[in-house]
Design an enzyme around this catalytic site. Structure first.
Site, mmCIF file in Angstrom:
data_model
loop_
_atom_site.group_PDB
_atom_site.id
_atom_site.type_symbol
_atom_site.label_atom_id
_atom_site.label_comp_id
_atom_site.label_asym_id
_atom_site.label_seq_id
_atom_site.Cartn_x
_atom_site.Cartn_y
_atom_site.Cartn_z
ATOM 1 N N HIS A 118 -2.615 -3.567 2.222
ATOM 2 C CA HIS A 118 -4.159 -3.216 1.250
ATOM 3 C C HIS A 118 -5.214 -1.858 1.449
ATOM 4 O O HIS A 118 -5.069 -1.745 2.598
ATOM 5 C CB HIS A 118 -4.959 -4.451 0.886
ATOM 6 N N CYS A 155 -4.536 -2.176 -5.674
ATOM 7 C CA CYS A 155 -5.021 -1.626 -5.129
ATOM 8 C C CYS A 155 -4.336 0.015 -4.400
ATOM 9 O O CYS A 155 -5.454 0.278 -4.824
ATOM 10 C CB CYS A 155 -4.646 -2.149 -3.422
ATOM 11 N N HIS A 172 -12.325 -1.985 -4.400
ATOM 12 C CA HIS A 172 -11.020 -1.988 -4.296
ATOM 13 C C HIS A 172 -10.482 -2.789 -5.363
ATOM 14 O O HIS A 172 -11.349 -2.771 -5.975
ATOM 15 C CB HIS A 172 -10.568 -2.634 -3.136
#
Length: 345
Positions: A308, A260, A320
């Protein structure tokens, strides 16, 4: 009496055997794990992936620190090599002076000049001798300075090497922890049927039936937004859209796979902006913005540990890299607990 006692003993043993069997049966029932529903499996897999992502960010941070330490260590070794070369030169020069003095008998220069067969040049030669003694002293000082510097460099390099070794051990532990979480997630996913697993990997909201798909978007199904927070944000978005469909691989920054924070770092690098490697450092790399002020190109962060990150594209969505098995894709920002947002400069 003996027979009566034996009878009572046998009855007692039989009762204990029956009770033991009943206990064993009841324990067996208690220990049998209930069959998990697909929704429960999904919840556990999501939690394991989130734990793995948090461990991945720690791994990324340690790896970045180790790379800096290695660079510093290499620089120290290069400087030590240059210092050693200067020391060798200074020692050679000093050695030549000492050898010359030994060959001349080590007499004081004034005595040697006094015995010179040419007294008329005594004063001139005395001046030369004084300058020579000064140069000798400077040569000794240079040797001492280089020796001191070399010792300092070796000591610092030893410390850097110790740090690097500790960081490498930490990387191994973190890598093992990540693989442990991912292995547990894979074993849970193996309990799902093929259609259920496919729906999970596709990011659908309901793994138990056709259901309603989340707004996760298939690769190539969206066009880049018309507006962004400046030309650099637009360039970062263009990169992110170009990465749609590429796999998630933890610890990677592209160009063929991303985790990510690797995706967001690479996207903004394409826009000429250098972001740090981890989610918990990227959140401080720019202007903090509220959820209501989000603009395309902003970085959006999730979970209490800021483990994240995605790239906001507008309309409540982001691009993402979700987790292993799920490629880079467009998804709603509300599918995870929102932790904050940053607008890189």
């Amino acid at each position: 009496m003996f027979q009566g006692q034996a009878g009572r003993t046998a009855a007692t043993a039989a009762s204990l055997a029956i009770a033991g069997a009943a206990t064993a049966a009841s324990c067996g029932v208690a220990q049998a794990a209930p069959q998990q529903t697909p929704a429960q499996v999904k919840a556990q897999v999501d939690d394991l992936y989130q734990q793995a992502e948090a461990a991945t960010q720690k791994y990324n941070g340690t790896k970045a620190d180790a790379e800096k330490t290695r660079t510093s260590l290499d620089s120290l070794r290069d400087e030590a090599a240059r210092t050693q070369a200067r020391l060798n030169t200074a020692r050679d020069a000093l050695g030549s002076v000492v050898s010359a003095q030994y060959r001349s008998g080590g007499l004081d220069p004034s005595v040697q000049l006094a015995l010179s067969p040419d007294p008329d040049t005594f004063l001139e030669n005395a001046s030369v001798a004084e300058r020579a003694e000064s140069r000798n002293a400077q040569a000794v000082q240079r040797v001492r300075a280089e020796v001191t510097q070399l010792g300092r460099l070796h000591s610092t390099a030893d410390g850097r090497l110790t740090d690097l070794t500790a960081q490498q051990r930490q990387l191994a532990r973190q890598k093992s922890r990540i693989n442990e979480k991912l292995g547990a997630a894979r074993r849970l996913l193996d309990r799902l049927s093929a259609p259920e697993r496919a729906r999970y990997e596709a990011g659908t909201a309901n793994v138990t039936g056709p259901g309603t798909a989340s707004t996760a978007t298939a690769p190539g199904a969206s066009a880049a937004p018309r507006s962004a927070a400046g030309p650099r944000a637009a360039a970062a978005l263009a990169f992110a859209y170009g990465a749609l469909g590429k796999p998630y691989v933890w610890g990677t920054t592209g160009p063929d796979a991303f985790d990510c924070s690797g995706l967001t770092q690479a996207a903004w690098k394409a826009a000429g902006v250098s972001l740090p490697r981890t989610t918990y450092t990227q959140i401080n790399a720019g202007e903090r913005v509220s959820k209501s002020q989000l603009a395309p190109g902003d970085l959006v962060f999730f979970y209490s540990g800021v483990s994240h990150v995605g790239l906001y594209v507008g309309g409540g969505k982001m691009i993402h890299a979700p987790h292993p098995g799920a490629p880079v894709r467009v998804a709603p920002i509300d599918e995870m607990p929102f932790a904050g947002a940053t607008r890189p400069a």
